[in-house]
Design an enzyme around this catalytic site. Structure first.
Site, PDB file in Angstrom:
ATOM      1  N   ASP A   1       2.665  58.270  49.622  1.00  0.00           N
ATOM      2  CA  ASP A   1       1.622  57.885  48.840  1.00  0.00           C
ATOM      3  C   ASP A   1       0.728  57.034  49.120  1.00  0.00           C
ATOM      4  O   ASP A   1      -0.225  56.901  48.865  1.00  0.00           O
ATOM      5  CB  ASP A   1       2.248  57.007  48.041  1.00  0.00           C
TER       6      ASP A   1
ATOM      7  N   HIS B   1      10.696  53.607  52.957  1.00  0.00           N
ATOM      8  CA  HIS B   1      11.370  54.759  52.495  1.00  0.00           C
ATOM      9  C   HIS B   1      12.827  54.390  52.238  1.00  0.00           C
ATOM     10  O   HIS B   1      13.389  53.597  52.965  1.00  0.00           O
ATOM     11  CB  HIS B   1      11.297  55.785  53.096  1.00  0.00           C
TER      12      HIS B   1
HETATM   13  N1  COA Z   1       7.230  45.902  50.573  1.00  0.00           N
HETATM   14  C1  COA Z   1       7.308  44.943  51.375  1.00  0.00           C
HETATM   15  N2  COA Z   1       9.314  44.671  51.607  1.00  0.00           N
HETATM   16  C2  COA Z   1       9.781  46.016  50.815  1.00  0.00           C
HETATM   17  C3  COA Z   1       9.461  47.646  50.798  1.00  0.00           C
HETATM   18  C4  COA Z   1       7.863  47.435  50.414  1.00  0.00           C
HETATM   19  N3  COA Z   1       7.285  47.768  50.301  1.00  0.00           N
HETATM   20  N4  COA Z   1       9.933  48.450  50.780  1.00  0.00           N
HETATM   21  C5  COA Z   1      11.173  47.745  51.612  1.00  0.00           C
HETATM   22  N5  COA Z   1      10.990  46.484  51.253  1.00  0.00           N
HETATM   23  C6  COA Z   1      11.509  45.616  51.598  1.00  0.00           C
HETATM   24  C7  COA Z   1      13.469  45.089  50.695  1.00  0.00           C
HETATM   25  O1  COA Z   1      12.483  43.543  50.440  1.00  0.00           O
HETATM   26  C8  COA Z   1      14.309  44.331  51.446  1.00  0.00           C
HETATM   27  O2  COA Z   1      14.143  43.475  52.205  1.00  0.00           O
HETATM   28  P1  COA Z   1      15.210  42.700  52.299  1.00  0.00           P
HETATM   29  O3  COA Z   1      16.608  43.798  52.348  1.00  0.00           O
HETATM   30  O4  COA Z   1      15.219  41.542  53.593  1.00  0.00           O
HETATM   31  O5  COA Z   1      15.584  42.349  51.200  1.00  0.00           O
HETATM   32  C9  COA Z   1      14.321  46.035  52.535  1.00  0.00           C
HETATM   33  O6  COA Z   1      12.780  46.663  53.038  1.00  0.00           O
HETATM   34  C10 COA Z   1      14.567  47.270  52.238  1.00  0.00           C
HETATM   35  O7  COA Z   1      14.288  47.246  50.871  1.00  0.00           O
HETATM   36  P2  COA Z   1      14.923  48.229  49.489  1.00  0.00           P
HETATM   37  O8  COA Z   1      13.942  48.188  48.428  1.00  0.00           O
HETATM   38  O9  COA Z   1      16.699  48.052  49.453  1.00  0.00           O
HETATM   39  O10 COA Z   1      15.131  49.983  49.717  1.00  0.00           O
HETATM   40  P3  COA Z   1      15.194  51.204  49.369  1.00  0.00           P
HETATM   41  O11 COA Z   1      15.515  51.749  49.991  1.00  0.00           O
HETATM   42  O12 COA Z   1      15.800  50.886  47.747  1.00  0.00           O
HETATM   43  O13 COA Z   1      13.903  51.188  48.479  1.00  0.00           O
HETATM   44  C11 COA Z   1      11.164  52.040  47.984  1.00  0.00           C
HETATM   45  C12 COA Z   1      12.750  52.003  49.319  1.00  0.00           C
HETATM   46  C13 COA Z   1      10.939  53.235  49.247  1.00  0.00           C
HETATM   47  C14 COA Z   1      11.763  52.160  46.477  1.00  0.00           C
HETATM   48  C15 COA Z   1      10.901  50.632  48.718  1.00  0.00           C
HETATM   49  O14 COA Z   1      10.919  50.647  49.889  1.00  0.00           O
HETATM   50  C16 COA Z   1      10.056  50.151  47.627  1.00  0.00           C
HETATM   51  O15 COA Z   1       9.814  49.495  47.132  1.00  0.00           O
HETATM   52  N6  COA Z   1       8.151  50.776  47.886  1.00  0.00           N
HETATM   53  C17 COA Z   1       7.236  50.128  47.418  1.00  0.00           C
HETATM   54  C18 COA Z   1       7.050  51.472  46.070  1.00  0.00           C
HETATM   55  C19 COA Z   1       6.488  52.950  46.631  1.00  0.00           C
HETATM   56  O16 COA Z   1       5.754  53.130  47.414  1.00  0.00           O
HETATM   57  N7  COA Z   1       7.125  54.218  46.299  1.00  0.00           N
HETATM   58  C20 COA Z   1       6.907  55.210  47.125  1.00  0.00           C
HETATM   59  C21 COA Z   1       8.089  55.772  47.809  1.00  0.00           C
HETATM   60  S1  COA Z   1       7.777  57.321  48.515  1.00  0.00           S
END
Ligand code: COA
Length: 378
Positions: free
Chosen positions: A314, A263
Site C-alpha cells: 500500500d 505485514h
Molecule cells: N507502524 C508502526 N509500528 C508498527 C506498524 C506500523 N505500520 N506495523 C507494525 N508495527 C509494530 C507494532 O506496533 C507492534 O509492535 P510491538 O510488538 O512493539 O507492539 C509490532 O510491529 C507488530 O505489529 P502488529 O500490529 O501486532 O502486527 P500484525 O501482524 O497484527 O499487523 C498490519 C499487520 C499490516 C495490520 C500492521 O503492520 C499495520 O497495522 N500496518 C499499518 C496498516 C497497513 O499498512 N496495512 C496494509 C497491509 S498490506
C-alpha cells in the site's frame, strides 16, 4: 496463544492455515508466487490478462487462450443500465468503496443464470466480474466529476481501458505499463482479510456476488485496503522531505501506526513494494513529483531505522496511483479492481472444497449469573 475450554485460541488467526490453495503463496521470506510462478519472473514479462487466466485456471494461457480472455474481458466491461442509473443516484460524497460494495450486491440481481453454480458458469461469472468492477469504479468517478461516461475500446488492453474509462484521456505507453504492473501485483495475495471474508461467505455455498461483496466490505478498513489512502494523506501532511524525520518521530512517540508499513506474513519486506517503488519513481520523474517520492523514501528510512519494519504494497501503491492522476479516495477501489481476480479464483476454489468455514471461540464471559427481573435492575 491461550488454551481455554479445551480449545486453542489464536488471536487474529495468526499463522493458522484456514484453507488449502493452489492459487498463490505468500512466502514470509519475501516472495510471492502465483500458481507456482514467482511474481519477480512474471512482472515485465506477462500482461494482466495472462495473470487473470493463470489464477483462474492454474496455468498460463497460450496465445489463443490469451486472445479469447482479452476479447471476453473487453466485451464484459459493459455494466447493466440499472447499475449506471444507481451510480447516478448515489451521493457524490460517498466513499467509492461503499458504492462498489453496494453495486456488487446490486449486480447479482442481473446475473443471466442465477441458478447455475457449475464451475464453468462460475468461471464465466468470474471473468464478467473481473471486467465489470473497473467499469463501476470508473463510471462512479466520471459521474462524481460531472463528466461523460465512456465506452471501452476494443483495440485497448484491459489496464489501458481501465485508465481510459477512469480518466477520459488516452494513456501513453509508460502509463499503460505502470497500470498493468499495478494490476498484476494486486491480483492475489494468499488468505488476506478480504479473500478470507470472500471464502467464508462462499463456504456457505452462497453466490459469487455475495462472497465478493463480503470481500469488498473488508477494504473499507484502514488495516487492509484503506491503508494506501491514508499513506497519501500522510505524504500530503508532511510538507517537505526535510520534515519527514520530525513527523514520523512524532507519530511513533504518540504510539501511532505508520500506514503502509508492516505485514502479518512478510518478515523481510513485501516484494510487491519493491516493484511498485520502481514504477512509482519512474512515474514521479516524468510527472515532476520527485518531492513526493523523496518524502516516501525518507519515511521508509526513518520507519525502518526506528521500527525495523518495511513498506508494504500500500505504501508505494499510493505513489503510483497519485502519479497516474487517481484521487486518493479511489485507491482502495483500484486495489479491488485488480484483487477481484484473486477473490473470484479463491471463491471458485472454495466451492470445489465445499466445507463450511465455521470456527469456534473461547468463551471468556461469566457463568451462572443470577437473573434479576426488569423492575429490579439498576
Ligand atoms: N507502524 C508502526 N509500528 C508498527 C506498524 C506500523 N505500520 N506495523 C507494525 N508495527 C509494530 C507494532 O506496533 C507492534 O509492535 P510491538 O510488538 O512493539 O507492539 C509490532 O510491529 C507488530 O505489529 P502488529 O500490529 O501486532 O502486527 P500484525 O501482524 O497484527 O499487523 C498490519 C499487520 C499490516 C495490520 C500492521 O503492520 C499495520 O497495522 N500496518 C499499518 C496498516 C497497513 O499498512 N496495512 C496494509 C497491509 S498490506
Amino acid at each position: 496463544m491461550t488454551i481455554n475450554n479445551e480449545r486453542v485460541y489464536v488471536r487474529g488467526l495468526k499463522d493458522v492455515a484456514a484453507a488449502q490453495t493452489r492459487i498463490s503463496f505468500v512466502d514470509p521470506l519475501g516472495a510471492l508466487y502465483y500458481s507456482g510462478y514467482d511474481i519477480d519472473r512474471l512482472v515485465g514479462r506477462v500482461c494482466y490478462e495472462e495473470v487473470v487466466h493463470l489464477l483462474l485456471n492454474n496455468k498460463l494461457p497460450n496465445q489463443r487462450e490469451l486472445d479469447d480472455t482479452k476479447t471476453l474481458l473487453t466485451s464484459e466491461m459493459k455494466i447493466p443500465k440499472q447499475i449506471v442509473k444507481s451510480l447516478k443516484r448515489a451521493p457524490a460524497n460517498a466513499h467509492p468503496v461503499e458504492i462498489l460494495r453496494t453495486e456488487m450486491s446490486h449486480l447479482g440481481e442481473y446475473d443471466p443464470h442465477p441458478n447455475d453454480d457449475s464451475e464453468s458458469t462460475n468461471k464465466k461469472r468470474a471473468l464478467s466480474l473481473i471486467a465489470k468492477v473497473p467499469t463501476i469504479v470508473a463510471n462512479y468517478h466520471r459521474i462524481r466529476e460531472k463528466q461523460e461516461i465512456l465506452r471501452p475500446k476494443k483495440e485497448y488492453g484491459f489496464a489501458e481501458n481501465f485508465l481510459y474509462l477512469f480518466r477520459g484521456k488516452v494513456a501513453d505507453k509508460e502509463e499503460i505499463e505502470s497500470m498493468d504492473r499495478f494490476m498484476i501485483l494486486h491480483a492475489d495475495h494468499g488468505l488476506n482479510a478480504s479473500t478470507f471474508a470472500g471464502r467464508v461467505t462462499a463456504s456457505t455455498l452462497s453466490d459469487m456476488y455475495s462472497a465478493v461483496t463480503s470481500a469488498i466490505g473488508t477494504l473499507r478498513g484502514r488495516l487492509h485496503g484503506g491503508a494506501s489512502e491514508r499513506v497519501m494523506n500522510m505524504l500530503v501532511d508532511v510538507n517537505s522531505p526535510e520534515e519527514v524525520e520530525a513527523y514520523i518521530q512524532g507519530m511513533l512517540f504518540d504510539g501511532k501506526k505508520i500506514m503502509g508499513f508492516g505485514h502479518r506474513v512478510y518478515l523481510r519486506g513485501d516484494p510487491r513494494a519493491r516493484h511498485l517503488r520502481k514504477v512509482g519513481k519512474s512515474l514521479c520523474e516524468r510527472t515532476g513529483k520527485m518531492a513526493l517520492y523523496r518524502k516516501a523514501r525518507g519515511i521508509q528510512a526513518v520507519v525502518h531505522r526506528e521500527k525495523k519494519i518495511y513498506p508494504n504494497v500500500d505504501f508505494y501503491a499510493a505513489i503510483v496511483l497519485n502519479a497516474l492522476g487517481v484521487p486518493s479516495k479511489f485507491f482502495a477501489p483500484f486495489f479491488a479492481s485488480s484483487r477481484i481476480t484473486g477473490w473470484t479464483a479463491h471463491i471458485i476454489e472454495q466451492y470445489s472444497d465445499s466445507v463450511l468455514i465455521r470456527p469456534t471461540s473461547t468463551y471468556i464471559g461469566a457463568y451462572g449469573t443470577k437473573f434479576v427481573p426488569i423492575e429490579r435492575r439498576v
